[in-house]
Design an enzyme around this catalytic site. Structure first.
Site, PDB file in Angstrom:
ATOM      1  N   GLY A   1     -13.271   3.084   1.790  1.00  0.00           N
ATOM      2  CA  GLY A   1     -11.823   3.155   1.637  1.00  0.00           C
ATOM      3  C   GLY A   1     -11.347   2.442   0.377  1.00  0.00           C
TER       4      GLY A   1
ATOM      5  N   ASP B   1      -4.223   6.703  -5.044  1.00  0.00           N
ATOM      6  CA  ASP B   1      -5.543   6.241  -5.507  1.00  0.00           C
ATOM      7  C   ASP B   1      -5.744   6.576  -6.975  1.00  0.00           C
ATOM      8  OD1 ASP B   1      -5.719   5.701  -2.857  1.00  0.00           O
ATOM      9  OD2 ASP B   1      -7.213   7.221  -2.399  1.00  0.00           O
TER      10      ASP B   1
HETATM   11  C1  GLA Z   1      -6.123   7.686   1.021  1.00  0.00           C
HETATM   12  C2  GLA Z   1      -5.417   8.711   0.152  1.00  0.00           C
HETATM   13  C3  GLA Z   1      -4.138   8.120  -0.453  1.00  0.00           C
HETATM   14  C4  GLA Z   1      -3.265   7.465   0.619  1.00  0.00           C
HETATM   15  C5  GLA Z   1      -4.089   6.540   1.510  1.00  0.00           C
HETATM   16  C6  GLA Z   1      -3.294   6.009   2.670  1.00  0.00           C
HETATM   17  O1  GLA Z   1      -6.613   6.641   0.254  1.00  0.00           O
HETATM   18  O2  GLA Z   1      -6.261   9.167  -0.878  1.00  0.00           O
HETATM   19  O3  GLA Z   1      -3.439   9.133  -1.144  1.00  0.00           O
HETATM   20  O4  GLA Z   1      -2.584   8.423   1.363  1.00  0.00           O
HETATM   21  O5  GLA Z   1      -5.235   7.191   2.012  1.00  0.00           O
HETATM   22  O6  GLA Z   1      -2.282   5.178   2.230  1.00  0.00           O
END
Ligand code: GLA
Length: 394
Positions: free
Chosen positions: A126, A174
């Site tokens: 993540g 991201d």
């Molecule tokens: C992932 C997605 C982002 C965002 C996060 C949750 O990282 O790529 O765009 O939605 O989850 O905040």
């Protein structure tokens, strides 16, 4: 790392005099989760860990790629004249997606490359290893072909690649954090307008500690797209009476006043999270920028609880780590970070308490879940770029 990746390149494709080295970081989001695709705010920062790439330009249209992180997958090849998603290409679909997106947007990519990638972001944690490889590819293509595009263009191309080539309807957080990151700063980004400001993280006496549950997930196989659909349905119900384009336009009180318009109870809870989280994010960013972190713990905790109860994207592992952090006297605040369903928590910890926190939370986590957590003290770094001179990426 520069030395390591040059050696990896020589081992795979042979010695080369004219290698260029590129880097894109991972990211950690301090607060503002699942708000980006709802037109709300996020507050992420780029890390000093990330994806390195060693690149040699070719005279033909062939692209040969190798990842030191997936040695067993070997060399992946494609022609710039025929780029298709292929499940068996695994990780290589991310750079291929960015190439396809450039071509689809009308950029010309005259020649191919030999590329070796080497990442030090844990996969599936993540911390955006996928957006990191997308952005490093986007920068390679721009720099090696001298394309007329700025970093925000690259961010949008990379997001579009993830949406259409990979099939994950992610928001822009991201790719934005990774492209636009700035050393020692977080970015308060309004994902509805893309207006943003850098906030210097005045963290005197405090550290950002990332704890990896080591429960992996990929967005492609998570319920990420379902959450997006639920929020869209909630918005659609609200739009029958309210003239809004996104949930991010609603204040918590406006939401409360109209929540009954949302027919489905689950969708109502999803929307409530998006609205309240957006509000919390703006409050938290103001606290970070004035170095007034007394109430940050409450906001981070509320964020986690809302992600647990209303958005339902936490897990036993994430809850166990967050709860262990909340109990520790040296922890100012803690919550899950990223999409959820596994991955990491982020905690703000007093410097002198970091090692005790890691020890006690780690032991408790192992006892409760049978898994070992990994802990990293986060260094906040700059965004994606070519590494020139003595820039080593960290
Ligand atoms: C992932 C997605 C982002 C965002 C996060 C949750 O990282 O790529 O765009 O939605 O989850 O905040």
């Amino acid at each position: 790392m520069k030395h390591k990746i040059k050696k990896a390149f020589a081992d795979v494709f042979g010695e080369s005099e004219d290698l260029r080295i590129f880097f894109a970081p991972g990211r950690v989001n301090l607060i503002g989760e699942h708000t980006d695709y709802n037109g709300g705010h996020v507050f992420p920062c780029a890390l000093t860990i990330g994806t390195y790439a060693a690149v040699r330009e070719r005279g033909d249209r062939l692209v040969r790629m190798y990842s030191d992180n997936f040695k067993e997958a070997g060399i992946k090849e494609c022609s710039l004249d025929e780029i298709r998603y292929q499940k068996e290409d695994g990780w290589a679909n991310y750079p291929k997606g960015v190439m396809a997106e450039y071509l689809g947007s009308g950029f010309s990519l005259p020649h191919g490359f030999d590329i070796v990638f080497l990442g030090n972001i844990p996969n599936g944690a993540g911390l955006s290893s996928s957006a990191s490889i997308e952005l490093v590819t986007a920068v390679i293509l721009k720099e090696c072909h001298g394309l007329d595009a700025d970093m925000i263009d690259l961010v949008k191309l990379a997001q579009a690649a993830e949406n259409s080539f990979i099939g994950v309807s992610c928001g822009i957080m991201d790719q934005f954090a990774i492209g636009m990151g700035k050393k020692d700063h977080a970015i308060l980004l309004n994902c509805g307008t893309l207006a943003f400001e850098y906030t210097k993280l005045g963290m005197s006496g405090l550290s950002i500690v990332i704890a990896n549950t080591n429960k992996k997930r990929t967005l492609a196989d998570s319920s990420y797209n379902t959450r997006l659909k639920e929020c869209r349905e909630a918005l659609f119900d609200l739009q029958k009476h309210l003239s809004i384009q996104s949930l991010g336009e609603l204040s918590p009180s406006a939401f409360d006043a109209h929540a009954e318009l949302i027919q489905n109870e689950v969708n109502r809870r999803r929307a409530k999270h998006a609205v309240y989280e957006n509000h919390r994010t703006q409050k938290a960013a103001a606290m970070f920028s004035s170095n007034q972190l007394h109430h940050i713990g409450e906001l981070m905790r509320d964020s986690h609880l809302s992600l647990r109860d209303d958005y339902e994207v936490t897990s036993l592992e994430l809850d166990t780590l967050a709860e262990a952090a909340w109990r520790h006297a040296g922890v100012v605040g803690s919550r899950m970070t990223g999409a959820g369903f596994g991955g990491c928590t982020v905690s703000i910890v007093k410097d002198e308490a970091v090692s005790d926190f890691i020890e006690t939370a780690g032991a408790h986590y192992e006892e409760q879940t049978g898994r070992k957590a990994d802990f990293y003290t986060a260094d906040i770094g700059a965004g994606a770029r070519e590494l020139k001179g003595d820039d080593n990426g960290d």
